[in-house]
Write a protein that holds these residues in place. Structure first.
Motif, PDB file in Angstrom:
ATOM      1  N   ARG A 214      18.271  39.163  15.740  1.00  0.00           N
ATOM      2  CA  ARG A 214      19.326  39.845  14.966  1.00  0.00           C
ATOM      3  C   ARG A 214      18.812  41.107  14.266  1.00  0.00           C
ATOM      4  N   GLY A 215      17.653  41.034  13.643  1.00  0.00           N
ATOM      5  CA  GLY A 215      17.118  42.190  12.928  1.00  0.00           C
ATOM      6  C   GLY A 215      16.308  43.129  13.793  1.00  0.00           C
TER       7      GLY A 215
ATOM      8  N   ALA B 190      23.726  41.377  20.274  1.00  0.00           N
ATOM      9  CA  ALA B 190      25.135  41.562  20.638  1.00  0.00           C
ATOM     10  C   ALA B 190      25.405  41.041  22.049  1.00  0.00           C
ATOM     11  N   LEU B 191      24.493  41.299  22.955  1.00  0.00           N
ATOM     12  CA  LEU B 191      24.626  40.801  24.328  1.00  0.00           C
ATOM     13  C   LEU B 191      24.694  39.276  24.328  1.00  0.00           C
ATOM     14  N   LEU B 192      23.766  38.640  23.625  1.00  0.00           N
ATOM     15  CA  LEU B 192      23.721  37.182  23.582  1.00  0.00           C
ATOM     16  C   LEU B 192      24.965  36.607  22.894  1.00  0.00           C
ATOM     17  N   ASP B 193      25.381  37.209  21.800  1.00  0.00           N
ATOM     18  CA  ASP B 193      26.589  36.739  21.108  1.00  0.00           C
ATOM     19  C   ASP B 193      27.811  36.851  22.012  1.00  0.00           C
ATOM     20  N   GLY B 194      27.874  37.921  22.789  1.00  0.00           N
ATOM     21  CA  GLY B 194      29.012  38.115  23.694  1.00  0.00           C
ATOM     22  C   GLY B 194      29.031  37.138  24.858  1.00  0.00           C
TER      23      GLY B 194
ATOM     24  N   PRO C 257      13.748  29.826  14.941  1.00  0.00           N
ATOM     25  CA  PRO C 257      12.616  30.748  14.785  1.00  0.00           C
ATOM     26  C   PRO C 257      11.909  30.975  16.127  1.00  0.00           C
ATOM     27  N   HIS C 258      11.344  32.158  16.276  1.00  0.00           N
ATOM     28  CA  HIS C 258      10.678  32.527  17.528  1.00  0.00           C
ATOM     29  C   HIS C 258       9.593  31.514  17.919  1.00  0.00           C
ATOM     30  N   ALA C 259       8.861  31.009  16.939  1.00  0.00           N
ATOM     31  CA  ALA C 259       7.821  30.017  17.224  1.00  0.00           C
ATOM     32  C   ALA C 259       8.426  28.758  17.844  1.00  0.00           C
TER      33      ALA C 259
END
Length: 129
Positions: free
Chosen positions: A74-75, A82-86, A95-97
């Protein structure tokens, strides 16, 4: 010879082997790839093919019942967010980990040439019936 869809024989064959509940990691060029899953590396040059191109090609051929991405997207990469949300209204963010840990259980990893951070998603396959 196939005339449509995914033409890469390694990727096409790997997709045909997937079943309900199997997970597929679609990742950028910098994501650490865990030992274990089958890997189809499509990266050619920085940005080629893009995360969006590969993801849309996969979504045209797969039934997906869930998707997980890193909350940091997001940040750090609003375009990918936006692509993923769509594409995934019920997108799970972790979290990435944690995404890296979950990726170890993927059956398939598809590496793109994407050179922007956190352009990664872990897909869970569904069924068409």
């Amino acid at each position: 010879m196939k005339k449509a869809g995914i033409l890469n024989r390694h990727l096409s064959g790997a997709l045909a082997e997937l079943g309900h509940g199997d997970r597929v990691l679609v990742c950028d060029a910098g994501m650490p790839i865990p030992d274990g899953p089958r890997v189809v590396d499509l990266a050619f040059r920085a940005g080629v093919p893009s995360f969006a191109q590969v993801l849309d090609g996969l979504l045209a051929e797969l039934v997906v019942e869930g998707a997980t991405a890193a909350s940091e997207v997001r940040g750090a990469n609003p375009e990918a967010a936006a692509l993923l949300d769509g594409r995934f209204p019920g997108l799970e963010l972790v979290p990435h980990a944690a995404l890296k840990e979950r990726s170890a259980g993927a059956r398939l990893v598809v590496r793109t040439g994407e050179a922007r951070p956190y352009a990664n998603v872990l897909l869970t396959c569904g069924v068409f019936f």
